[in-house]
Design an enzyme around this catalytic site. Structure first.
Site, PDB file in Angstrom:
ATOM      1  N   ARG A 138       0.790  12.020  -2.187  1.00 62.38           N
ATOM      2  CA  ARG A 138       0.527  10.660  -1.715  1.00 62.38           C
ATOM      3  C   ARG A 138       0.423  10.602  -0.191  1.00 62.38           C
ATOM      4  NH1 ARG A 138       5.743  11.157  -3.805  1.00 62.38           N
ATOM      5  NH2 ARG A 138       7.470  10.400  -2.503  1.00 62.38           N
ATOM      6  N   ASN A 142       5.839   2.689  -6.358  1.00 68.37           N
ATOM      7  CA  ASN A 142       6.056   1.678  -5.309  1.00 68.37           C
ATOM      8  C   ASN A 142       5.837   0.288  -5.896  1.00 68.37           C
ATOM      9  OD1 ASN A 142       4.319   3.697  -2.851  1.00 68.37           O
ATOM     10  ND2 ASN A 142       6.510   3.620  -3.228  1.00 68.37           N
ATOM     11  N   GLU A 162       9.867  13.560   1.552  1.00 65.72           N
ATOM     12  CA  GLU A 162      10.762  12.420   1.356  1.00 65.72           C
ATOM     13  C   GLU A 162      12.153  12.913   1.006  1.00 65.72           C
ATOM     14  OE1 GLU A 162      11.986   9.774   2.108  1.00 65.72           O
ATOM     15  OE2 GLU A 162      11.004   8.144   1.015  1.00 65.72           O
ATOM     16  N   ARG A 178       3.473   5.167   6.632  1.00 66.55           N
ATOM     17  CA  ARG A 178       3.883   5.506   5.271  1.00 66.55           C
ATOM     18  C   ARG A 178       2.611   5.641   4.434  1.00 66.55           C
ATOM     19  NH1 ARG A 178       7.194   1.208   1.612  1.00 66.55           N
ATOM     20  NH2 ARG A 178       7.577   2.508  -0.228  1.00 66.55           N
ATOM     21  N   HIS A 179       2.632   6.536   3.504  1.00 70.38           N
ATOM     22  CA  HIS A 179       1.511   6.741   2.598  1.00 70.38           C
ATOM     23  C   HIS A 179       1.088   5.438   1.915  1.00 70.38           C
ATOM     24  CE1 HIS A 179       4.243   6.249  -0.779  1.00 70.38           C
ATOM     25  NE2 HIS A 179       5.091   7.002  -0.101  1.00 70.38           N
ATOM     26  N   HIS A 220       6.941   9.093   4.482  1.00 72.46           N
ATOM     27  CA  HIS A 220       7.545   8.245   3.466  1.00 72.46           C
ATOM     28  C   HIS A 220       8.505   7.253   4.117  1.00 72.46           C
ATOM     29  CE1 HIS A 220       5.960  11.264   0.692  1.00 72.46           C
ATOM     30  NE2 HIS A 220       6.401  12.140   1.559  1.00 72.46           N
TER      31      HIS A 220
END
Length: 176
Positions: free
Chosen positions: A57, A14, A81, A7-8, A142
């Site tokens: 991202r 977040n 995503e 995941r980024h 994502h």
């Protein structure tokens, strides 16, 4: 063939525990640091290709790893995503969002369903299988996409699927 998924790095949303789908939020300082740590973690891993979601991202995270391996970070819209529709930007703890999250076949209002996502992610994984036999590919995407990829490889119950999460820049490995 090995598939590494990650995941980024972290974004401001977040950190604020907001639902983050298609809104193109950049990495925050912590996320940039996490991405650089990911580069170090994967420094000695033989990687033949890096694919990322085109959202900034994920692409930035993937580009740092790709550059360190002398590769180009390729994008694929299948790794975008999930479209969370009206829940984009709301708290992840929102009870309505949590209820919708467990309706796997239903689209989020003004968004897409997990079935829609699987319909674009699974063909992408099949394409990798055809094109990268006996090689290692890193996918930077994502949380929602990593959930669907994990489900491709693992037999998950509904609750395991709904509660699945992967940390920012955490790496998981699967074999095809």
């Amino acid at each position: 063939m090995k598939i590494l998924i990650t995941r980024h790095g972290e974004t401001s949303w977040n950190k604020q525990n907001k639902v983050l789908g298609r809104t193109d939020i950049p990495l925050n300082e912590t996320g940039i640091h996490q991405a650089k740590e990911l580069v170090e973690k994967l420094k000695d891993v033989s990687i033949q290709a890096v694919y990322a979601s085109p959202l900034e991202r994920a692409f930035r995270t993937g580009s740092l790893v790709a550059e360190d391996h002398g590769l180009e970070c390729k994008t694929d819209d299948g790794l975008l995503e999930m479209n969370f529709g009206i829940y984009e930007g709301v708290s992840r703890d929102n009870p309505e969002y949590q209820a919708e999250k467990r309706k796997f076949f239903s689209k989020y209002p003004e968004g897409e369903s997990f079935m829609d996502v699987a319909g674009r992610v699974y063909p992408f994984l099949d394409k990798l299988r055809r094109n990268y036999d006996d090689e290692t590919v890193l996918i930077v995407s994502h949380n929602g996409i990593c959930r669907v990829i994990a489900n491709y490889f693992e037999n998950m119950t509904n609750e395991e699927f709904a509660s699945f999460t992967i940390g920012n820049c955490e790496v998981r490995e699967y074999t095809l």
